[in-house]
Design a protein around this motif. Structure first.
Motif, PDB file in Angstrom:
ATOM      1  N   ARG A  73       0.731   2.515  -1.913  1.00 11.07           N
ATOM      2  CA  ARG A  73      -0.454   2.199  -1.102  1.00 11.07           C
ATOM      3  C   ARG A  73      -0.477   0.709  -0.752  1.00 11.07           C
ATOM      4  O   ARG A  73      -0.742   0.330   0.396  1.00 11.07           O
ATOM      5  CB  ARG A  73      -1.726   2.587  -1.864  1.00 11.07           C
ATOM      6  N   GLN A  74      -0.189  -0.124  -1.738  1.00 11.20           N
ATOM      7  CA  GLN A  74      -0.183  -1.560  -1.501  1.00 11.20           C
ATOM      8  C   GLN A  74       0.897  -1.951  -0.481  1.00 11.20           C
ATOM      9  O   GLN A  74       0.680  -2.824   0.359  1.00 11.20           O
ATOM     10  CB  GLN A  74       0.047  -2.303  -2.817  1.00 11.20           C
ATOM     11  N   ALA A  75       2.057  -1.295  -0.569  1.00 10.25           N
ATOM     12  CA  ALA A  75       3.134  -1.583   0.383  1.00 10.25           C
ATOM     13  C   ALA A  75       2.749  -1.153   1.796  1.00 10.25           C
ATOM     14  O   ALA A  75       3.080  -1.835   2.774  1.00 10.25           O
ATOM     15  CB  ALA A  75       4.413  -0.873  -0.053  1.00 10.25           C
ATOM     16  N   LEU A  76       2.050  -0.022   1.923  1.00 10.42           N
ATOM     17  CA  LEU A  76       1.576   0.410   3.241  1.00 10.42           C
ATOM     18  C   LEU A  76       0.669  -0.649   3.867  1.00 10.42           C
ATOM     19  O   LEU A  76       0.778  -0.971   5.046  1.00 10.42           O
ATOM     20  CB  LEU A  76       0.805   1.727   3.119  1.00 10.42           C
ATOM     21  N   VAL A  77      -0.230  -1.195   3.072  1.00 12.80           N
ATOM     22  CA  VAL A  77      -1.182  -2.198   3.554  1.00 12.80           C
ATOM     23  C   VAL A  77      -0.468  -3.505   3.894  1.00 12.80           C
ATOM     24  O   VAL A  77      -0.763  -4.154   4.902  1.00 12.80           O
ATOM     25  CB  VAL A  77      -2.284  -2.440   2.499  1.00 12.80           C
TER      26      VAL A  77
END
Length: 500
Positions: A242-246
């Protein structure tokens, strides 16, 4: 120099000082990879290692291994992938029988037992390590063998199958197959690869597929060919993803079914997926219920694909246009045929082609394998509808003969997966004194679901003929899986042996 080696070198030059690989905040630039290719090539030449000698790579999803993979191919050498994520005893046993010219790995994986096994064959051993943004190689053992494993004509990579149905098999993949598969993968990119007009990309590949599996190998090569940065994960973690997507805002992302399930169960939101135009799902069967749940939560279409290790890429897939037109009516399909591929369905006994949507064994011709001359027979039972959508309905070796009646285990499992709360299921045949074999189901539920084996068996009775109904249904917390996210039949059999 081969075409792929030349292209890798050109890609590293085009990328320059831009980041090529990011692993937990540690990075390698394209320029660092270019330097590493030259350093590794020099080590091979100094050792007098034949260009046809096979280089073994102890692979796992870490920075130095991915860099070693790219550097070996860029140095114009053939590569054999060895799964390092196993007990040392199994790695030692495999290496002792390979007779490699060179074994490349990280210091963590090159433990004394592994080095000893390599040296017993006269194999040169090289350790890879990342130091201050550079990929550094150190020779731990010299080349002492005068004869060693040579790659077959045209072979670029030897890769193991996932071991879904038994012991993994090593598959040689030709340079022609890989090159064609890569060009097919970027056919909508305005001829970038075909014209060798390399331009660094900004949208990264978020890669957690194992490097030693086809999906990880292909994703890595695809990213290098497009000069696209790789954000590497050692394993899938929903919050890290999720953090990488953001942070990176990718446009297209691959997610196998297990990862899709984890994201549905996570705290991720539609905003987290705001940049994503589509998710590509492959490697294993995607339950329709799970696909619907993902698309409803995140508002992102899931485009399923179908391929195999032998194909080095997909042979069918969904497009965004297909999803808009057929999302509701074609659920469960793995898409339509890819460019350069022909499919047909044949009768298991007569081998004659089945038309008009009939079910049989799937065969494929691929331009990237042998110019599309020969039909390749799979072990999958399938059908193709009037609009050209392929449906995988089971495996040939799924057949269970129960008292003379043929039970297709895949069909039974698909029915069981329609039961509310069931995430995945597998049906196996177990020996029976009276009937020869009987079907037994093992079921995994969604988190929080409370499944009852008796109720699931009653559901099977209501939807199947009597001889197809499993004699027992076992509910487990999680089904054992291979590195490619497929249910491991040998591991399930072992699990059943402990239950009874």
């Amino acid at each position: 120099m081969s075409g792929i080696a030349e292209h890798i070198v050109d890609a590293t030059k085009a990328g320059g000082l831009l980041t090529a690989i990011d692993f937990e905040g540690q990075t390698l630039s394209w320029q660092a990879l270019n330097t590493a290719i030259g350093d590794l090539r020099e080590l091979f030449v100094e050792a007098g290692l034949s260009r046809d000698a096979v280089i073994g790579l102890l692979g796992r999803n870490r920075l130095e291994q991915l860099g070693g993979f790219i550097s070996t191919l860029g140095a114009d050498r053939g590569l054999l992938l060895i799964n390092a994520i196993r007990p040392v005893t199994l790695v030692v046993e495999e290496i002792a029988g390979l007779e490699l010219g060179c074994l490349l790995g990280s210091r963590d994986d090159l433990v004394p037992e592994v080095v000893k096994a390599a040296r017993s064959c006269g194999t040169m051993v090289i350790a890879a390590e990342v130091q201050e943004g550079c990929l550094v190689f150190e020779r731990l053992a010299p080349l002492e063998a005068t004869t060693f494993r040579l790659r077959g004509a045209g072979t670029l990579i030897e890769i193991q199958t996932s071991g879904t149905t038994g012991a993994p098999k090593r598959i040689p993949v030709s340079e022609r197959t890989i090159a064609s598969s890569l060009r097919d993968g970027v056919r909508s990119a305005k001829g970038t690869v075909d014209d060798f007009q390399l331009k660094p990309q900004s949208s990264p590949t978020l890669m957690f597929s194992p490097l030693v599996h086809t999906s990880g190998t292909f994703n890595t090569l695809m990213s290098v060919f497009e000069v696209r940065p790789l954000v590497l994960f050692e394993k899938f973690d929903a919050e890290q993803y999720r953090q990488a997507l953001v942070k990176y805002r990718p446009k297209f992302v691959p997610l196998p079914p297990t990862a899709i399930k984890m994201m549905v169960d996570s705290a991720a939101t539609r905003e987290d997926f705001a940049s994503v135009r589509a998710v590509r799902a492959g490697t294993a069967s995607l339950p329709v219920q799970l696909q619907l749940a993902f698309e409803e939560k995140f508002g992102v279409p899931v485009l399923t694909t179908y391929g195999a290790t032998e194909f080095m890429g997909v042979v069918t897939s969904w497009t965004l246009d297909d999803h808009k037109a057929y999302a509701l009516s074609k659920r469960g399909s793995v898409g339509r045929v890819s460019k350069g591929v022909q499919l047909r369905i044949v009768d298991p006994d007569t081998r004659e082609e089945i038309v008009n949507g009939g079910q049989g064994i799937l065969e494929a011709k691929l331009d990237r394998i042998d110019g599309g001359r020969e039909w390749i027979t799979t072990t999958d039972l399938a059908r193709v509808d009037a609009d050209g959508f392929l449906y995988i309905v089971g495996r040939v070796d799924d057949a269970i003969i129960r008292g003379g009646f043929k039970v297709m285990a895949g069909k039974v499992a698909e029915v069981i997966k329609r039961y509310p709360g069931v995430y995945d299921a597998i049906v196996l045949g177990l020996p029976d004194e009276r009937l020869g074999e009987v079907p037994v189901a093992v079921v995994e539920g969604y988190p929080g679901s409370e499944l009852d084996g008796g109720a699931i068996r009653q559901f099977a009775k209501d939807n199947l003929t009597p001889y197809e109904v499993p004699v027992r249904v076992h509910v487990v917390t999680s089904l054992p899986r291979t590195v490619s996210d497929k249910i491991s039949r040998p591991a399930v059999k072992e699990l059943l042996s402990k239950i009874h």
